[in-house]
Write an enzyme that holds these catalytic residues in place. Structure first.
Site, PDB file in Angstrom:
ATOM      1  N   HIS A  61      -4.120   9.413   2.713  1.00 36.13           N
ATOM      2  CA  HIS A  61      -3.440   8.116   2.584  1.00 36.13           C
ATOM      3  C   HIS A  61      -3.377   7.683   1.118  1.00 36.13           C
ATOM      4  O   HIS A  61      -4.393   7.365   0.512  1.00 36.13           O
ATOM      5  CB  HIS A  61      -4.185   7.055   3.395  1.00 36.13           C
ATOM      6  N   HIS A  63      -0.584   5.911  -2.214  1.00 34.25           N
ATOM      7  CA  HIS A  63       0.671   5.249  -2.609  1.00 34.25           C
ATOM      8  C   HIS A  63       1.051   5.742  -3.998  1.00 34.25           C
ATOM      9  O   HIS A  63       0.662   5.155  -5.005  1.00 34.25           O
ATOM     10  CB  HIS A  63       0.502   3.726  -2.608  1.00 34.25           C
ATOM     11  N   GLN A 156       7.100  -1.686   3.372  1.00 36.93           N
ATOM     12  CA  GLN A 156       6.032  -2.571   2.873  1.00 36.93           C
ATOM     13  C   GLN A 156       6.226  -4.039   3.285  1.00 36.93           C
ATOM     14  O   GLN A 156       5.274  -4.734   3.577  1.00 36.93           O
ATOM     15  CB  GLN A 156       5.973  -2.479   1.334  1.00 36.93           C
ATOM     16  N   HIS A 214       0.322   1.687   8.547  1.00 35.33           N
ATOM     17  CA  HIS A 214      -0.680   0.732   8.098  1.00 35.33           C
ATOM     18  C   HIS A 214      -0.897  -0.189   9.298  1.00 35.33           C
ATOM     19  O   HIS A 214       0.019  -0.896   9.705  1.00 35.33           O
ATOM     20  CB  HIS A 214      -0.162  -0.077   6.923  1.00 35.33           C
ATOM     21  N   GLU A 217      -4.561  -3.905   8.959  1.00 37.98           N
ATOM     22  CA  GLU A 217      -5.304  -4.013   7.699  1.00 37.98           C
ATOM     23  C   GLU A 217      -5.564  -5.493   7.464  1.00 37.98           C
ATOM     24  O   GLU A 217      -4.856  -6.175   6.716  1.00 37.98           O
ATOM     25  CB  GLU A 217      -4.522  -3.402   6.531  1.00 37.98           C
ATOM     26  N   ASP A 313      -5.925   5.860  -1.067  1.00 38.98           N
ATOM     27  CA  ASP A 313      -5.046   4.694  -0.938  1.00 38.98           C
ATOM     28  C   ASP A 313      -4.431   4.287  -2.283  1.00 38.98           C
ATOM     29  O   ASP A 313      -3.221   4.290  -2.434  1.00 38.98           O
ATOM     30  CB  ASP A 313      -5.795   3.518  -0.290  1.00 38.98           C
TER      31      ASP A 313
HETATM   32 ZN   LIG Z   1      -1.949   2.018   2.102  1.00 37.85          ZN
END
Ligand SMILES: [Zn+2]
Length: 430
Positions: A61, A63, A156, A214, A217, A313
């Protein structure tokens, strides 16, 4: 691809504890593992000197579109997830494809040097220009010889909350992004969150793709989208192809509810990914004291039979100011936050950044068995636990039988008054 090479690695320790092992790589694949293998003529050798050879690290995971952007256009003052998302929104209009590619390539260099040879990266598709998508597709192509980059189309701003997100997400898949992402807890209502999970899972089923959301979270114990994700996974026959990332609300959930939830996740074959460095940093921010840790229930998920991996992440981005692509740092933090301190649990933390993560990505040929790719990392440690404790130096990184990175051993030369010089490397000398 990297030219497939031959290599004989002598005198290695394996993660399962076997010592004095040789690994023969022929034409980029592991051809034999065992003691005192005969060296075919002309095959170069690498002396492991008893150090441990492992399959490469895998980050389940990440970005990569945001990485190494720390401080652009400003730093996250509150340190919260929501300010990070707002900050990313400020940065997005200023992004250029060239800068995105440059930062991602720099990160890939860091990763490779740390033995991290496969990364699943989410890529934000909410910008109508799909600038980040095009940039990371270009990066995927350029790093393919030495690193497997798998991309997730990540809305997102919410696939329902952001007006053009669904159309953009489909465009990103058409361009070659291979996994369907989502963010149900960020939609406007819990109902919209559930609806987003349904439609995104159906989209993945139609296209024969994997899913990685996701999911939950949040510190809100009533954020229960993982239940819906497990339901649609089973309904659509997507077992083994779906991942719930973060799942931090599970930390705060009622124990009775979790006792029903864990078997549902296991039954649906949904993978779980915790992101220890980021979860411990971003969760619990609305608490006074006691402050919740916020990471999902890793040992309990594992005990229920769920495949759990750890992800990095973020590295130096709107959400997190540190990091260097070191999955042993991730494993070490996961071990601490989850209090996974038994020998078996510490080894499970090593698996969470290697074999378990490879399962999340669905990687073929990851491992040390005969027939696997000749991709290995030589660590300056003699066991997975020692590797985590020392965040061991990557003495050599091998891809398809070719050494692609080397690092000098970590050691210190002491010159203590009255004792004379001595060299130490922080491993136990027995
Ligand atoms: Zn993430």
């Amino acid at each position: 691809m990297t030219e497939a090479r031959d290599l004989l690695i002598r005198d290695a320790t394996l993660p399962d504890g076997r010592t004095g092992q040789d690994l023969l790589i022929l034409a980029g694949r592991i051809a034999a593992v065992g003691p005192a293998l005969a060296a075919p003529p002309g095959v170069p050798t690498l002396d492991a000197q008893g150090w441990m050879v492992s399959a490469p690290f895998v980050d389940a995971h990440f970005h990569m579109d945001a990485t190494l952007s720390y401080g652009l256009p400003r730093v996250n003052a509150s340190g919260t997830l929501l300010e990070g998302i707002a900050l990313w929104g400020e940065l997005k209009p200023q992004l250029t494809q060239e800068a995105l590619v440059e930062r991602a390539l720099q990160y890939c260099d860091w990763a490779v040097a740390k033995g991290l040879l496969a990364i699943r990266s989410h890529v934000d598709i909410c910008d109508d220009r799909l600038l980040a998508v095009e940039a990371l597709l270009e990066v995927r192509r350029r790093v393919a010889p030495w690193l497997d980059l798998q991309l997730v189309a990540f809305p997102q701003d919410g696939v329902l909350r952001s007006p053009s997100a669904l159309a953009n997400l489909k465009r990103a898949l058409d361009l070659g992004v291979e996994v369907v992402g989502g963010i149900p807890h960020f939609e406007r209502t819990a109902e919209h969150g559930a609806e987003s999970v349904r439609l995104l899972c159906e989209l993945a089923a139609e296209r024969g793709l994997r899913v990685d959301m996701h999911c939950d979270e949040s510190d809100d114990p009533l954020s229960r989208h993982i239940e819906t994700l497990a339901f649609h996974t089973q309904r659509l026959g997507l077992q083994g192809r779906v991942t719930g990332s973060h799942l931090t609300s599970m930390h705060s959930m009622d124990n009775y509810y979790v006792s029903k939830l864990l078997p549902l996740i296991a039954e649906a074959g949904v993978h779980a990914v915790a992101n220890p460095l980021i979860n411990i940093t971003l969760q619990g921010r609305h608490d006074t004291y006691p402050k919740r840790r916020g990471m999902t229930r890793v040992p309990e998920l594992m005990a229920a039979g769920v495949n759990v991996a750890f992800g990095h992440d973020c590295v130096m981005d709107p959400w997190y100011s540190l990091g260097s692509g070191d999955m042993l740092e991730v494993a070490q933090m996961g071990l601490h936050v989850a209090q996974m301190t038994s020998q078996a649990q510490m080894r499970a933390c090593f698996d969470a950044v290697t074999t378990n993560a490879a399962q999340v990505l669905g990687l073929d040929g990851h491992g040390l068995d005969v027939g696997c790719h000749g991709d290995v990392v030589l660590l300056q440690a003699r066991s997975p636990v020692e590797a985590i404790r020392l965040r061991a130096t990557r003495l050599a990184v091998v891809r398809r039988g070719q050494v692609i990175a080397r690092c000098a051993p970590a050691q210190a030369v002491l010159d203590l008054p009255g004792r004379g010089p001595a060299t130490i490397d922080w491993t136990l000398q027995r």
